[in-house]
Write an enzyme that holds these catalytic residues in place. Structure first.
Site, PDB file in Angstrom:
ATOM      1  CE  LYS A  11      19.765  -7.125  -3.017  1.00 34.80           C
ATOM      2  NZ  LYS A  11      19.455  -7.740  -1.658  1.00 34.80           N
ATOM      3  CE1 TYR A  51      15.878  -3.301  -0.580  1.00 34.21           C
ATOM      4  CE2 TYR A  51      17.920  -2.336  -0.727  1.00 34.21           C
ATOM      5  CZ  TYR A  51      17.235  -3.508  -1.233  1.00 34.21           C
ATOM      6  OH  TYR A  51      17.338  -4.600  -1.890  1.00 34.21           O
ATOM      7  NE  ARG A  87      10.332 -12.756  -3.377  1.00 35.63           N
ATOM      8  CZ  ARG A  87      10.991 -11.904  -2.443  1.00 35.63           C
ATOM      9  NH1 ARG A  87      11.622 -11.037  -2.729  1.00 35.63           N
ATOM     10  NH2 ARG A  87      10.784 -12.224  -1.345  1.00 35.63           N
ATOM     11  CG  ASN A 114      20.491 -11.056  -0.578  1.00 31.10           C
ATOM     12  OD1 ASN A 114      20.717  -9.875  -1.271  1.00 31.10           O
ATOM     13  ND2 ASN A 114      19.288 -11.000   0.168  1.00 31.10           N
ATOM     14  CG  HIS A 117      15.329  -6.268  -5.133  1.00 31.66           C
ATOM     15  ND1 HIS A 117      14.665  -6.159  -3.831  1.00 31.66           N
ATOM     16  CD2 HIS A 117      14.657  -5.507  -5.947  1.00 31.66           C
ATOM     17  CE1 HIS A 117      13.192  -5.764  -4.188  1.00 31.66           C
ATOM     18  NE2 HIS A 117      13.148  -5.401  -5.418  1.00 31.66           N
ATOM     19  CD  GLU A 128      10.383  -3.364  -5.584  1.00 25.98           C
ATOM     20  OE1 GLU A 128      10.512  -3.424  -4.331  1.00 25.98           O
ATOM     21  OE2 GLU A 128      10.687  -3.991  -6.409  1.00 25.98           O
TER      22      GLU A 128
HETATM   23  P1  RTP Z   1      14.903  -8.158  -1.542  1.00 28.74           P
HETATM   24  O1  RTP Z   1      14.074  -7.300  -1.230  1.00 28.74           O
HETATM   25  O2  RTP Z   1      16.497  -7.653  -1.522  1.00 28.74           O
HETATM   26  O3  RTP Z   1      14.609  -8.845  -2.811  1.00 28.74           O
HETATM   27  O4  RTP Z   1      15.152  -9.467  -0.704  1.00 28.74           O
HETATM   28  P2  RTP Z   1      14.017 -10.280  -0.007  1.00 28.74           P
HETATM   29  O5  RTP Z   1      12.570  -9.593  -0.397  1.00 28.74           O
HETATM   30  O6  RTP Z   1      14.373 -11.591   0.178  1.00 28.74           O
HETATM   31  O7  RTP Z   1      14.294  -9.699   1.563  1.00 28.74           O
HETATM   32  P3  RTP Z   1      13.825  -8.350   2.444  1.00 28.74           P
HETATM   33  O8  RTP Z   1      13.046  -8.778   3.696  1.00 28.74           O
HETATM   34  O9  RTP Z   1      13.118  -7.571   1.570  1.00 28.74           O
HETATM   35  O10 RTP Z   1      15.185  -7.508   2.744  1.00 28.74           O
HETATM   36  C1  RTP Z   1      15.626  -6.791   1.967  1.00 28.74           C
HETATM   37  C2  RTP Z   1      17.187  -7.158   1.874  1.00 28.74           C
HETATM   38  O11 RTP Z   1      17.917  -6.671   3.247  1.00 28.74           O
HETATM   39  C3  RTP Z   1      18.603  -7.460   3.790  1.00 28.74           C
HETATM   40  N1  RTP Z   1      18.512  -8.072   4.577  1.00 28.74           N
HETATM   41  N2  RTP Z   1      19.130  -8.546   5.718  1.00 28.74           N
HETATM   42  N3  RTP Z   1      20.671  -9.060   8.222  1.00 28.74           N
HETATM   43  C4  RTP Z   1      19.107  -9.335   8.234  1.00 28.74           C
HETATM   44  O12 RTP Z   1      18.534  -9.883   8.913  1.00 28.74           O
HETATM   45  C5  RTP Z   1      18.610  -9.166   6.560  1.00 28.74           C
HETATM   46  N4  RTP Z   1      17.325  -9.352   6.429  1.00 28.74           N
HETATM   47  C6  RTP Z   1      17.451  -8.535   5.188  1.00 28.74           C
HETATM   48  C7  RTP Z   1      18.943  -8.429   2.556  1.00 28.74           C
HETATM   49  O13 RTP Z   1      20.067  -8.229   1.607  1.00 28.74           O
HETATM   50  C8  RTP Z   1      17.495  -8.679   1.787  1.00 28.74           C
HETATM   51  O14 RTP Z   1      17.764  -8.907   0.314  1.00 28.74           O
HETATM   52 MG    MG Z   2      12.137  -7.586  -0.354  1.00 29.95          MG
END
Ligand code: RTP
Ligand code: MG
Length: 143
Positions: A11, A51, A87, A114, A117, A128
């Site tokens: 990112k 997204y 992951r 963070n 992804h 994706e």
């Molecule tokens: P990613 O998709 O980016 O790999 O991350 P992830 O599965 O661990 O998390 P996901 O629930 O899919 O959320 C996608 C991205 O959205 C942002 N996020 N912000 N402020 C918040 O509560 C929040 N929750 C999620 C994060 O950048 C996350 O990676």
């Molecule tokens: Mg995710």
């Protein structure tokens, strides 16, 4: 165990910190192979489309703004159990909760910025990968 593919984004925060190589090195040292890779500046439309599943979430607009704030590196990673392995290497979404030694624990600032992804399942990985790469941009695994 069959060879699997997953999709990764380094990112804008990690690119800005100049740790592309450190992140890729974690993949390589843990049995994941880069089979496709490119650096690009996402458009707003691309970030929103990628997204789209989070469209209704309160963090959606901030997430899109962040993802277009600078260039990213999109990659296809290949290896045994690639989705889960990536992951694990990334660590929890919130770096404050990420296990020591994970990419997010070491390079991420916050849940919003963070570092990486990674696809959450083989089916989403397929979608994706197809979102960013045509078949002829993905190289056969080197044996
Ligand atoms: P990613 O998709 O980016 O790999 O991350 P992830 O599965 O661990 O998390 P996901 O629930 O899919 O959320 C996608 C991205 O959205 C942002 N996020 N912000 N402020 C918040 O509560 C929040 N929750 C999620 C994060 O950048 C996350 O990676
Ligand atoms: Mg995710």
């Amino acid at each position: 165990m069959a060879i699997e593919r997953t999709f990764s984004i380094i990112k804008p925060d990690a690119v800005a910190k100049n740790v592309i190589g450190e992140v890729v090195s974690r993949f390589e040292k843990n049995g994941l192979r880069i089979v496709a890779s490119k650096m690009l500046q996402l458009t707003k439309e691309q970030a929103e489309g990628f997204y789209a599943v989070h469209k209704e979430r309160p963090f959606f607009n901030d997430l899109v703004s962040f993802m277009i704030s600078g260039p990213v590196v999109v990659q296809v990673l290949e290896g045994e159990n690639a989705v889960l392995k990536n992951r694990e290497l990334m660590g929890a979404t919130n770096p404050a909760e990420a296990a020591p030694g994970t990419i997010r624990a070491d390079f991420a600032q916050s849940i919003d910025e963070n570092a990486v992804h990674g696809s959450d399942a083989p089916e989403t990985a397929k979608e994706e990968i197809a979102f960013f790469f045509s078949e002829d941009e993905i190289c056969e695994r080197i044996r």
